[in-house]
Design a protein around this motif. Structure first.
Motif, PDB file in Angstrom:
ATOM      1  N   ALA A   1     -20.137 -18.823  -2.083  1.00 21.39           N
ATOM      2  CA  ALA A   1     -18.951 -19.211  -0.764  1.00 21.39           C
ATOM      3  C   ALA A   1     -17.210 -20.026  -1.415  1.00 21.39           C
ATOM      4  O   ALA A   1     -16.407 -19.046  -0.836  1.00 21.39           O
ATOM      5  N   GLU A   2     -17.084 -20.471  -2.155  1.00 20.14           N
ATOM      6  CA  GLU A   2     -15.814 -20.507  -3.266  1.00 20.14           C
ATOM      7  C   GLU A   2     -15.327 -19.622  -4.240  1.00 20.14           C
ATOM      8  O   GLU A   2     -14.092 -19.806  -3.937  1.00 20.14           O
ATOM      9  N   GLY A   3     -16.732 -18.708  -3.954  1.00 22.48           N
ATOM     10  CA  GLY A   3     -15.677 -17.144  -4.699  1.00 22.48           C
ATOM     11  C   GLY A   3     -16.227 -17.058  -5.858  1.00 22.48           C
ATOM     12  O   GLY A   3     -14.793 -15.975  -6.864  1.00 22.48           O
ATOM     13  N   ALA A   4     -16.651 -18.078  -6.521  1.00 24.64           N
ATOM     14  CA  ALA A   4     -17.171 -17.820  -7.688  1.00 24.64           C
ATOM     15  C   ALA A   4     -18.143 -16.460  -7.931  1.00 24.64           C
ATOM     16  O   ALA A   4     -18.919 -16.304  -7.271  1.00 24.64           O
ATOM     17  N   ARG A   5     -18.930 -15.618  -9.469  1.00 20.46           N
ATOM     18  CA  ARG A   5     -19.546 -14.896  -9.444  1.00 20.46           C
ATOM     19  C   ARG A   5     -20.464 -14.925  -9.979  1.00 20.46           C
ATOM     20  O   ARG A   5     -20.407 -15.419 -11.402  1.00 20.46           O
ATOM     21  N   PRO A   6     -21.669 -14.545  -9.563  1.00 19.59           N
ATOM     22  CA  PRO A   6     -22.339 -14.265 -10.304  1.00 19.59           C
ATOM     23  C   PRO A   6     -23.040 -13.174 -10.938  1.00 19.59           C
ATOM     24  O   PRO A   6     -23.201 -12.395 -10.593  1.00 19.59           O
ATOM     25  N   THR A   7     -23.255 -13.348 -12.717  1.00 24.44           N
ATOM     26  CA  THR A   7     -23.530 -12.827 -12.944  1.00 24.44           C
ATOM     27  C   THR A   7     -24.847 -12.018 -13.643  1.00 24.44           C
ATOM     28  O   THR A   7     -25.167 -11.656 -14.100  1.00 24.44           O
ATOM     29  N   THR A   8     -26.020 -13.368 -13.230  1.00 22.65           N
ATOM     30  CA  THR A   8     -27.185 -13.297 -13.325  1.00 22.65           C
ATOM     31  C   THR A   8     -27.852 -13.867 -12.300  1.00 22.65           C
ATOM     32  O   THR A   8     -27.163 -15.051 -12.377  1.00 22.65           O
ATOM     33  N   GLY A   9     -28.935 -13.563 -12.009  1.00 19.73           N
ATOM     34  CA  GLY A   9     -29.707 -14.138 -10.975  1.00 19.73           C
ATOM     35  C   GLY A   9     -28.834 -14.268  -9.636  1.00 19.73           C
ATOM     36  O   GLY A   9     -28.288 -13.842  -8.547  1.00 19.73           O
TER      37      GLY A   9
ATOM     38  N   ASP B   1     -13.190 -20.032 -32.858  1.00 20.19           N
ATOM     39  CA  ASP B   1     -13.772 -19.193 -33.635  1.00 20.19           C
ATOM     40  C   ASP B   1     -15.516 -18.885 -33.635  1.00 20.19           C
ATOM     41  O   ASP B   1     -16.018 -19.436 -34.309  1.00 20.19           O
ATOM     42  N   ALA B   2     -15.755 -19.886 -32.497  1.00 12.64           N
ATOM     43  CA  ALA B   2     -17.322 -19.687 -32.075  1.00 12.64           C
ATOM     44  C   ALA B   2     -17.844 -18.967 -33.064  1.00 12.64           C
ATOM     45  O   ALA B   2     -17.967 -17.569 -32.666  1.00 12.64           O
ATOM     46  N   ASP B   3     -19.217 -18.953 -33.527  1.00 16.80           N
ATOM     47  CA  ASP B   3     -20.034 -17.969 -33.644  1.00 16.80           C
ATOM     48  C   ASP B   3     -21.353 -18.092 -32.212  1.00 16.80           C
ATOM     49  O   ASP B   3     -22.043 -18.630 -32.229  1.00 16.80           O
ATOM     50  N   LEU B   4     -20.755 -17.052 -31.759  1.00 14.61           N
ATOM     51  CA  LEU B   4     -21.299 -16.930 -30.245  1.00 14.61           C
ATOM     52  C   LEU B   4     -23.053 -16.403 -30.797  1.00 14.61           C
ATOM     53  O   LEU B   4     -24.279 -16.717 -29.735  1.00 14.61           O
ATOM     54  N   ASP B   5     -22.817 -15.338 -32.096  1.00  9.39           N
ATOM     55  CA  ASP B   5     -24.991 -15.503 -32.048  1.00  9.39           C
ATOM     56  C   ASP B   5     -25.597 -16.647 -32.569  1.00  9.39           C
ATOM     57  O   ASP B   5     -26.612 -17.132 -31.325  1.00  9.39           O
ATOM     58  N   ALA B   6     -24.975 -17.498 -32.813  1.00 10.24           N
ATOM     59  CA  ALA B   6     -25.219 -18.848 -33.216  1.00 10.24           C
ATOM     60  C   ALA B   6     -25.277 -19.742 -31.764  1.00 10.24           C
ATOM     61  O   ALA B   6     -26.711 -20.168 -31.849  1.00 10.24           O
ATOM     62  N   MET B   7     -24.283 -19.640 -30.975  1.00 13.60           N
ATOM     63  CA  MET B   7     -24.577 -20.767 -29.436  1.00 13.60           C
ATOM     64  C   MET B   7     -25.776 -19.745 -28.920  1.00 13.60           C
ATOM     65  O   MET B   7     -25.981 -20.806 -28.165  1.00 13.60           O
ATOM     66  N   SER B   8     -25.971 -18.561 -28.887  1.00 16.97           N
ATOM     67  CA  SER B   8     -27.228 -18.145 -27.938  1.00 16.97           C
ATOM     68  C   SER B   8     -28.090 -18.968 -28.203  1.00 16.97           C
ATOM     69  O   SER B   8     -29.057 -19.026 -27.504  1.00 16.97           O
ATOM     70  N   SER B   9     -28.764 -19.402 -29.257  1.00 17.51           N
ATOM     71  CA  SER B   9     -29.924 -19.479 -30.253  1.00 17.51           C
ATOM     72  C   SER B   9     -30.264 -20.897 -29.831  1.00 17.51           C
ATOM     73  O   SER B   9     -31.294 -21.363 -29.578  1.00 17.51           O
TER      74      SER B   9
ATOM     75  N   SER C   1      -9.167 -16.286 -24.636  1.00 22.16           N
ATOM     76  CA  SER C   1      -8.726 -15.257 -24.887  1.00 22.16           C
ATOM     77  C   SER C   1     -10.596 -14.589 -25.417  1.00 22.16           C
ATOM     78  O   SER C   1     -10.419 -13.097 -26.004  1.00 22.16           O
ATOM     79  N   ARG C   2     -12.033 -15.132 -25.487  1.00 26.46           N
ATOM     80  CA  ARG C   2     -12.564 -15.001 -26.200  1.00 26.46           C
ATOM     81  C   ARG C   2     -13.732 -14.823 -24.180  1.00 26.46           C
ATOM     82  O   ARG C   2     -15.214 -14.982 -24.316  1.00 26.46           O
ATOM     83  N   TYR C   3     -12.336 -14.797 -22.718  1.00 23.94           N
ATOM     84  CA  TYR C   3     -13.623 -15.703 -22.126  1.00 23.94           C
ATOM     85  C   TYR C   3     -15.007 -14.340 -21.739  1.00 23.94           C
ATOM     86  O   TYR C   3     -15.871 -14.966 -20.966  1.00 23.94           O
ATOM     87  N   ASP C   4     -14.628 -12.844 -21.153  1.00 31.22           N
ATOM     88  CA  ASP C   4     -15.527 -11.828 -21.018  1.00 31.22           C
ATOM     89  C   ASP C   4     -16.393 -11.870 -22.284  1.00 31.22           C
ATOM     90  O   ASP C   4     -17.810 -11.944 -21.824  1.00 31.22           O
ATOM     91  N   GLU C   5     -16.445 -11.900 -23.902  1.00 29.56           N
ATOM     92  CA  GLU C   5     -17.200 -12.471 -24.434  1.00 29.56           C
ATOM     93  C   GLU C   5     -18.414 -12.704 -23.945  1.00 29.56           C
ATOM     94  O   GLU C   5     -19.724 -12.820 -24.479  1.00 29.56           O
ATOM     95  N   VAL C   6     -17.832 -14.683 -23.935  1.00 30.24           N
ATOM     96  CA  VAL C   6     -18.402 -16.129 -23.638  1.00 30.24           C
ATOM     97  C   VAL C   6     -19.482 -15.290 -22.648  1.00 30.24           C
ATOM     98  O   VAL C   6     -20.824 -15.935 -21.990  1.00 30.24           O
ATOM     99  N   VAL C   7     -19.358 -15.270 -21.090  1.00 34.64           N
ATOM    100  CA  VAL C   7     -19.954 -14.884 -19.814  1.00 34.64           C
ATOM    101  C   VAL C   7     -20.582 -13.657 -20.327  1.00 34.64           C
ATOM    102  O   VAL C   7     -21.584 -13.586 -19.989  1.00 34.64           O
ATOM    103  N   ASP C   8     -20.397 -12.817 -21.155  1.00 32.71           N
ATOM    104  CA  ASP C   8     -21.930 -11.628 -21.617  1.00 32.71           C
ATOM    105  C   ASP C   8     -22.447 -12.630 -22.205  1.00 32.71           C
ATOM    106  O   ASP C   8     -23.682 -11.526 -22.028  1.00 32.71           O
ATOM    107  N   MET C   9     -22.404 -12.600 -22.972  1.00 29.30           N
ATOM    108  CA  MET C   9     -23.363 -13.764 -23.772  1.00 29.30           C
ATOM    109  C   MET C   9     -24.304 -14.332 -23.227  1.00 29.30           C
ATOM    110  O   MET C   9     -25.253 -14.451 -23.151  1.00 29.30           O
TER     111      MET C   9
ATOM    112  N   THR D   1     -24.691 -14.948 -20.202  1.00 30.58           N
ATOM    113  CA  THR D   1     -25.463 -14.075 -19.046  1.00 30.58           C
ATOM    114  C   THR D   1     -26.743 -13.405 -19.608  1.00 30.58           C
ATOM    115  O   THR D   1     -27.474 -13.169 -19.290  1.00 30.58           O
ATOM    116  N   ALA D   2     -26.024 -12.593 -20.735  1.00 35.60           N
ATOM    117  CA  ALA D   2     -27.891 -12.142 -21.572  1.00 35.60           C
ATOM    118  C   ALA D   2     -28.890 -13.110 -21.602  1.00 35.60           C
ATOM    119  O   ALA D   2     -29.812 -12.948 -21.975  1.00 35.60           O
TER     120      ALA D   2
END
Length: 509
Positions: free
Chosen positions: A372-380, A290-298, A323-331, A333-334
């Motif tokens: 090398a271990e398979g993680a995916r950089p989304t920025t940087g 139930d986390a507020d991702l806008d507030a978390m971003s701040s 259930s919100r993994y992609d949404e959290v990754v996007d926030m 990353t941005a």
């Protein structure tokens, strides 16, 4: 390694323009030949030198003595003489008066402290400009505890017939050894309780950051602290080893890496010497469904990538519900991608360089291991020079990795650089298990719209401190780590007690 523990928001250096040209900087210290012993700046006995490098340019801009064992002997002897003198015999209220005067003098030097700090370790001025105010706050908090030391503690025998007067005595000469990431506040968090307790000290700053702490010592001298109560020696890590093992040192307080902390703990155990260790971390931010991702971003950067990721307590592992993994990754990353990286002398800069060339190479090694271990950089994910514009200095692009698994190095080991990992969990029990599946136990955050639910999760996390929807520490509350994150605590009455030894005087009643 560790952090600035700060109740206050970061403020700007009042005398600093938006961007400062290095060529016009006039700092109080650059190339120096002296150490502070017995109340005076005195030529060092050792003749070797340690350079001071600007991590934003890679250029050497200063140097200090690389002290010798003889310098350590002189500093410890000075502290021992002062401990035999008036300082521990002053009342706690009298010593508190000195702390208050030191706080005032530190604030007078706020701009010089900030700019020297930034040139030493690359902390953006938006960060380092809060160092003096925070240091003054620490000094004033501990000054407020004078009454605790003056209160007579009388305890009756449980079966009657007598009572015990419990005396709190200063432990003696203390070695204060600090890291390079927050060189001011991680000294003052030790210095303030030690002085209030009646101890005398020898300070050994990290070799990359030896100049800014001189301004704190200047403040101590200006406040009229008696000669020998505070001493400063500069030099490489080997000098710290000499100080830790010196026969006239009664206590060691160290903030830094876990491997070095283990060596100090071993030496202190061998010598039966009390020690406080604030060490590394690999903390987690649990994002509840139930986390507020806008507030978390701040608050994300301050909680998870403060000081370009060179902060011990920050939550560099973000645990997101499936259930919100992609949404959290996007926030995440941005938010990280939007933080400006550049010259740390520019007030707009959020991410500066890593503090040293060695740390720069270490961080890049972790980035490569993540790929090398398979993680995916989304920025940087690169040295910033490869992106253009930051060809000089030790800059690593702020990096976010998705698809991170718990076994990966970037998930398990402290990186101490601008790298975040986002892991996925199925339910709250798994999130807590992931957060606790680490050798460390220093910080943590729980993000949720339900404070009661967040508190319940925080209570199950095996760590020294947890924030709910933000992270900051409190000068009045203990800060310390569990497991490989250290021994003992700083701050609060508990932090003061670390500089005391106890005596019980029994009498019949």
């Amino acid at each position: 390694m560790t952090s600035l523990h700060d109740q206050n928001s970061v403020t700007s250096a009042s005398a600093s323009p938006a961007s400062i040209a290095r060529g016009v900087l006039s700092l109080p210290y650059s190339n120096v030949d002296d150490v502070f012993v017995d109340g005076a700046w005195t030529p060092a006995i050792g003749t070797d030198r340690n350079p001071v490098t600007d991590p934003a340019t890679g250029e050497v801009w200063g140097s200090v003595p690389d002290g010798s064992a003889e310098d350590i002997d002189a500093a410890v002897a000075s502290a021992r003489r002062a401990f035999a003198g008036e300082w521990p015999r002053l009342t706690p209220t009298e010593r508190a008066g000195y702390l208050l005067r030191i706080a005032d003098e530190v604030e007078k030097r706020a701009t010089e402290i900030s700019l020297t700090n930034t040139r030493e370790n690359g902390s953006p001025v938006a960060e380092s400009s809060g160092a003096a105010a925070n240091a003054a706050g620490i000094l004033r908090y501990f000054a407020s505890l004078a009454g605790y030391l003056e209160h007579e503690d009388v305890r009756a025998f449980p079966r009657g017939g007598g009572e015990s007067i419990v005396r709190r005595d200063p432990v003696g000469v203390c070695a204060l050894i600090a890291p390079w990431n927050f060189p001011i506040n991680l000294v003052v968090s030790k210095l303030a309780p030690a002085l209030l307790a009646g101890c005398t000290v020898v300070i050994k700053p990290a070799s990359p950051t030896p100049l800014s702490i001189r301004l704190i010592v200047d403040a101590v001298a200006a406040a009229g602290v008696p000669a020998g109560v505070v001493n400063l020696i500069t030099g490489s890590g080997r000098l710290g080893d000499v100080l830790v093992r010196h026969p006239d040192v009664d206590k060691v307080a160290f903030t830094g890496s876990t491997p070095v902390g283990r060596r100090i703990a071993a030496a202190s155990g061998e010598l039966l010497r009390p020690v406080t260790l604030e060490l590394g971390g690999k903390s987690s931010a649990i994002v509840l469904p139930d986390a507020d991702l806008d507030a978390m971003s701040s608050v994300l950067i301050r909680s998870c990538m403060r000081n370009t990721g060179q902060t011990c307590y920050i939550s560099t592992r973000i645990l997101a519900p499936a259930s919100r993994y992609d949404e959290v990754v996007d926030m995440v990353t941005a938010t990280i991608a939007a933080g400006p990286q550049g010259d740390p002398l520019d007030q707009a800069t959020v991410f500066g360089p890593t503090a040293t060339e060695s740390q720069f190479r270490t961080v890049l090694d972790y980035v490569e291991s993540g790929r090398a271990e398979g993680a995916r950089p989304t920025t940087g994910g690169r040295a910033a020079s490869l992106a253009g514009g930051l060809e000089r200095g030790f800059f690593v692009e702020p990096t976010v990795f998705a698809d991170v698994e718990p076994w990966m190095r970037i998930s398990r080991e402290e990186i101490f650089g601008p790298v975040l990992s986002v892991l996925k969990y199925a339910d709250v029990d798994e999130a807590i298990a992931l957060a606790n599946n680490t050798e460390f136990g220093l910080g943590g955050v729980v993000f949720s719209g339900d404070e009661s639910a967040a508190f319940a999760v925080a209570d199950r996390m095996d760590t020294g401190s947890v924030g709910i929807n933000f992270f900051a520490s409190n000068h009045a509350a203990p800060f310390g780590g569990r497991h490989d994150s250290g021994l003992g605590t700083e701050y609060g009455i508990e932090g003061l007690n670390a500089y005391l030894t106890y005596k019980s005087i029994h009498r019949r009643k």
